[in-house]
Design a protein around this motif. Structure first.
Motif, PDB file in Angstrom:
ATOM      1  N   ALA A  93      -9.051  10.922  -0.146  1.00 52.12           N
ATOM      2  CA  ALA A  93      -8.727  10.608   1.261  1.00 52.12           C
ATOM      3  C   ALA A  93      -8.527  11.895   2.044  1.00 52.12           C
ATOM      4  O   ALA A  93      -8.989  12.018   3.183  1.00 52.12           O
ATOM      5  N   LEU A  94      -7.867  12.872   1.441  1.00 53.23           N
ATOM      6  CA  LEU A  94      -7.619  14.149   2.136  1.00 53.23           C
ATOM      7  C   LEU A  94      -8.934  14.883   2.389  1.00 53.23           C
ATOM      8  O   LEU A  94      -9.105  15.540   3.407  1.00 53.23           O
ATOM      9  N   LEU A  95      -9.894  14.751   1.487  1.00 52.47           N
ATOM     10  CA  LEU A  95     -11.202  15.420   1.672  1.00 52.47           C
ATOM     11  C   LEU A  95     -11.911  14.910   2.912  1.00 52.47           C
ATOM     12  O   LEU A  95     -12.662  15.631   3.552  1.00 52.47           O
ATOM     13  N   ARG A  96     -11.684  13.609   3.232  1.00 52.14           N
ATOM     14  CA  ARG A  96     -12.399  13.009   4.362  1.00 52.14           C
ATOM     15  C   ARG A  96     -11.704  13.254   5.691  1.00 52.14           C
ATOM     16  O   ARG A  96     -12.187  12.807   6.727  1.00 52.14           O
ATOM     17  N   TYR A  97     -10.574  13.951   5.691  1.00 54.37           N
ATOM     18  CA  TYR A  97      -9.805  14.078   6.925  1.00 54.37           C
ATOM     19  C   TYR A  97     -10.331  15.236   7.764  1.00 54.37           C
ATOM     20  O   TYR A  97     -10.348  16.382   7.339  1.00 54.37           O
ATOM     21  N   GLY A  98     -10.720  14.942   9.015  1.00 53.60           N
ATOM     22  CA  GLY A  98     -11.249  15.998   9.870  1.00 53.60           C
ATOM     23  C   GLY A  98     -10.177  16.857  10.523  1.00 53.60           C
ATOM     24  O   GLY A  98     -10.473  17.900  11.090  1.00 53.60           O
TER      25      GLY A  98
ATOM     26  N   VAL B  87      -5.475   0.432   7.315  1.00 53.04           N
ATOM     27  CA  VAL B  87      -5.923   0.560   5.922  1.00 53.04           C
ATOM     28  C   VAL B  87      -7.286   1.242   5.906  1.00 53.04           C
ATOM     29  O   VAL B  87      -8.321   0.654   5.607  1.00 53.04           O
ATOM     30  N   GLY B  88      -7.279   2.540   6.273  1.00 53.17           N
ATOM     31  CA  GLY B  88      -8.499   3.335   6.228  1.00 53.17           C
ATOM     32  C   GLY B  88      -8.456   4.237   5.007  1.00 53.17           C
ATOM     33  O   GLY B  88      -7.923   3.860   3.961  1.00 53.17           O
ATOM     34  N   ASN B  89      -8.994   5.460   5.143  1.00 53.18           N
ATOM     35  CA  ASN B  89      -9.011   6.408   4.030  1.00 53.18           C
ATOM     36  C   ASN B  89      -7.632   6.651   3.452  1.00 53.18           C
ATOM     37  O   ASN B  89      -7.392   6.504   2.265  1.00 53.18           O
ATOM     38  N   LEU B  90      -6.709   7.072   4.333  1.00 49.61           N
ATOM     39  CA  LEU B  90      -5.385   7.447   3.859  1.00 49.61           C
ATOM     40  C   LEU B  90      -4.582   6.206   3.492  1.00 49.61           C
ATOM     41  O   LEU B  90      -3.974   6.148   2.414  1.00 49.61           O
ATOM     42  N   GLY B  91      -4.613   5.194   4.350  1.00 53.26           N
ATOM     43  CA  GLY B  91      -3.849   3.984   4.097  1.00 53.26           C
ATOM     44  C   GLY B  91      -4.201   3.345   2.764  1.00 53.26           C
ATOM     45  O   GLY B  91      -3.311   2.930   2.007  1.00 53.26           O
ATOM     46  N   PHE B 111      -1.946  -4.109   7.193  1.00 53.68           N
ATOM     47  CA  PHE B 111      -2.611  -4.667   8.372  1.00 53.68           C
ATOM     48  C   PHE B 111      -3.692  -3.730   8.878  1.00 53.68           C
ATOM     49  O   PHE B 111      -3.527  -2.503   8.845  1.00 53.68           O
ATOM     50  N   ASP B 112      -4.803  -4.334   9.387  1.00 52.40           N
ATOM     51  CA  ASP B 112      -5.879  -3.517   9.946  1.00 52.40           C
ATOM     52  C   ASP B 112      -6.602  -4.327  11.010  1.00 52.40           C
ATOM     53  O   ASP B 112      -6.721  -5.553  10.899  1.00 52.40           O
ATOM     54  N   SER B 113      -7.063  -3.627  12.070  1.00 49.94           N
ATOM     55  CA  SER B 113      -7.781  -4.345  13.142  1.00 49.94           C
ATOM     56  C   SER B 113      -9.139  -4.809  12.640  1.00 49.94           C
ATOM     57  O   SER B 113      -9.690  -5.773  13.138  1.00 49.94           O
ATOM     58  N   LEU B 114      -9.700  -4.141  11.631  1.00 49.32           N
ATOM     59  CA  LEU B 114     -10.962  -4.561  11.014  1.00 49.32           C
ATOM     60  C   LEU B 114     -10.783  -4.536   9.497  1.00 49.32           C
ATOM     61  O   LEU B 114     -11.271  -3.630   8.833  1.00 49.32           O
ATOM     62  N   THR B 148      -0.688   4.499   9.470  1.00 45.21           N
ATOM     63  CA  THR B 148      -1.864   5.340   9.162  1.00 45.21           C
ATOM     64  C   THR B 148      -3.053   4.862  10.007  1.00 45.21           C
ATOM     65  O   THR B 148      -4.148   4.625   9.488  1.00 45.21           O
ATOM     66  N   VAL B 149      -2.804   4.731  11.318  1.00 45.46           N
ATOM     67  CA  VAL B 149      -3.899   4.388  12.237  1.00 45.46           C
ATOM     68  C   VAL B 149      -4.334   5.664  12.960  1.00 45.46           C
ATOM     69  O   VAL B 149      -3.603   6.653  12.947  1.00 45.46           O
ATOM     70  N   PRO B 150      -5.521   5.652  13.587  1.00 41.15           N
ATOM     71  CA  PRO B 150      -5.947   6.845  14.321  1.00 41.15           C
ATOM     72  C   PRO B 150      -4.968   7.172  15.453  1.00 41.15           C
ATOM     73  O   PRO B 150      -4.307   6.286  15.999  1.00 41.15           O
ATOM     74  N   SER B 173      -0.012   9.802  11.846  1.00 42.14           N
ATOM     75  CA  SER B 173      -0.912  10.163  12.947  1.00 42.14           C
ATOM     76  C   SER B 173      -0.376  11.395  13.639  1.00 42.14           C
ATOM     77  O   SER B 173       0.821  11.468  13.901  1.00 42.14           O
ATOM     78  N   PRO B 174      -1.254  12.347  13.965  1.00 49.12           N
ATOM     79  CA  PRO B 174      -0.784  13.600  14.575  1.00 49.12           C
ATOM     80  C   PRO B 174      -0.468  13.435  16.061  1.00 49.12           C
ATOM     81  O   PRO B 174      -1.084  14.042  16.919  1.00 49.12           O
ATOM     82  N   VAL B 175       0.498  12.535  16.356  1.00 48.80           N
ATOM     83  CA  VAL B 175       0.946  12.364  17.737  1.00 48.80           C
ATOM     84  C   VAL B 175       2.466  12.292  17.739  1.00 48.80           C
ATOM     85  O   VAL B 175       3.059  11.889  16.751  1.00 48.80           O
TER      86      VAL B 175
END
Ligand SMILES: NC(=O)c1ccc[n+]([C@@H]2O[C@H](COP(=O)([O-])OP(=O)(O)OC[C@H]3O[C@@H](n4cnc5c(N)ncnc54)[C@H](O)[C@@H]3O)[C@@H](O)[C@H]2O)c1
Ligand SMILES: NC(=O)c1ccc[n+]([C@@H]2O[C@H](COP(=O)([O-])OP(=O)(O)OC[C@H]3O[C@@H](n4cnc5c(N)ncnc54)[C@H](O)[C@@H]3O)[C@@H](O)[C@H]2O)c1
Lengths: 202, 202
Positions: A93-98, B87-91, B111-114, B148-150, B173-175
């Motif tokens: 997962a960390l590899l895919r993080y931009g 629930v993407g790469n990191l999730g 939970f995930d929108s898709l 772990t959402v964008p 998330s970096p916010v």
């Protein structure tokens, strides 16, 4: 010797300055920058004096000037090569993080004792066998590594990396790593983060 | 009000005590426990006085007694339900991690929108649509969440979670999230960790 907490705060100031730049703000007072960063203005001023004289009394700081000065101090104005060891669930997962590349860090190679090509599919990062670790660190003069191997293997991998020339490690394995005094380790213990949160929801 | 840093240190003392327990050590001096945790003995004693009187002068601390007292303070002696949103790469990597359960936290739903069913394959955690978030938090009385959402969607998801009853958030998330004063957010910014390390390899 500058305290590590001061360096963390520099990164936080840097994030706030980047947001101001995106909003086309050219100058910022120490009060406003401190509030955005969640610290007192005295703390902000004290942190910055470690690195030089910034801003003019009454006018505040020049946003892009202070931001590039901090990038210079943090070393984030040039792209730093990083390796990742342990390409499992978390490592892949960390590899895919931009986000690493955006902040000036490029994962140039990833190592695993049992490399699974599908885990690095579509990425430009080279996936290599753990037996290539020492040679790659020496040849490419790599100084930083991300460690995402199981706790059981963490110390042995660290010993090899440090012997080959690694000076700084971002460790995700839930173990206390033993390293020589000049080697720096930042630990991310996610279970401990949850434990910290749970105290406050009494 | 106990400082958050004290609570982090309690977790570190707890990890050291668990290792001592595994090595069948029954008592430990404040000097030895402080050294294992990387703090001064005065800091250890000061931290513990927030929570009561522990140990006897000259004899040190009873390892299992102190460990269960700290578990009581941290609330880690009972299993806490946690939800994960995004629930993407990191999730999906965090969903597969067994270390949370070991420390007393169970990810009860994601939970995930898709939602992509393959991301939760083989796991007992229920994968649900983002539209079920509010109802689930209310019905199950969930207080903690991993985010772990964008970055783009982080604030809107947090607003919904807080309105439904979430009190503590582990944010990736970096916010900088804006939350009411009684809500606690711990941020994990991995790019900032690398920035912090890179300063020290000058
Ligand atoms: N997955 C998570 O969300 C998560 C969260 C917090 C902490 N962690 C910690 O991060 C580490 C990795 O977790 P994971 O879930 O990715 O585990 P994993 O088992 O999925 O991956 C570990 C990888 O390390 C490789 N490996 C083992 N020994 C090695 C060696 N000597 N050299 C190189 N590679 C080696 C394995 O082949 C495997 O691919 C663990 O220590 C875990 O406790 C993981
Ligand atoms: N991948 C990493 O290693 C890593 C490292 C550090 C930080 N982060 C941060 O963590 C977050 C997730 O990263 P990622 O790499 O997993 O991204 P990703 O794009 O792979 O996954 C994000 C997931 O969130 C879902 N989502 C989007 N909007 C949503 C909403 N409103 N409600 C519920 N789900 C929603 C998407 O469908 C997707 O599955 C990002 O903010 C990223 O900056 C990731």
């Amino acid at each position: 010797e500058i305290p590590r907490k001061t360096i963390y705060r520099l990164s936080i100031f840097q994030r706030c300055l980047q947001r101001l730049k995106e909003n086309k703000v050219e100058t910022v007072s120490s009060e406003a920058l401190a509030k955005a960063a969640g610290v007192k203005p005295t703390q902000l001023r004290k942190d910055l004096t470690h690195f030089g004289q910034f801003g003019t009394r009454g006018l505040g700081y020049n946003v892009s000037g202070l931001s590039s000065a901090i990038a210079g101090v943090l070393g984030s104005s040039r792209l730093q090569p990083v390796i990742l060891v342990g390409v499992g669930n978390l490592g892949s997962a960390l590899l895919r993080y931009g986000g690493f590349q955006k902040e000036g860090f490029e994962i140039v190679a990833a190592f695993d004792s049992l490399p699974v090509p599908a885990r690095a599919k579509g990425l430009k990062t080279a996936l290599m066998k753990a037996t290539d670790l020492t040679r790659f660190i020496r040849r490419q003069n790599i100084k930083m590594a991300i460690l995402t191997v199981p706790a059981l293997h963490a110390q042995e991998v660290v010993n090899e990396m440090v012997a080959a020339g690694i000076q700084a490690i971002l460790n995700f394995s839930p173990v206390v790593l033993e390293v020589p005094k000049n080697i720096i380790v930042n630990n991310v213990d996610l279970a401990m983060e949850l434990e910290n949160l749970s105290y406050f929801i009494r």
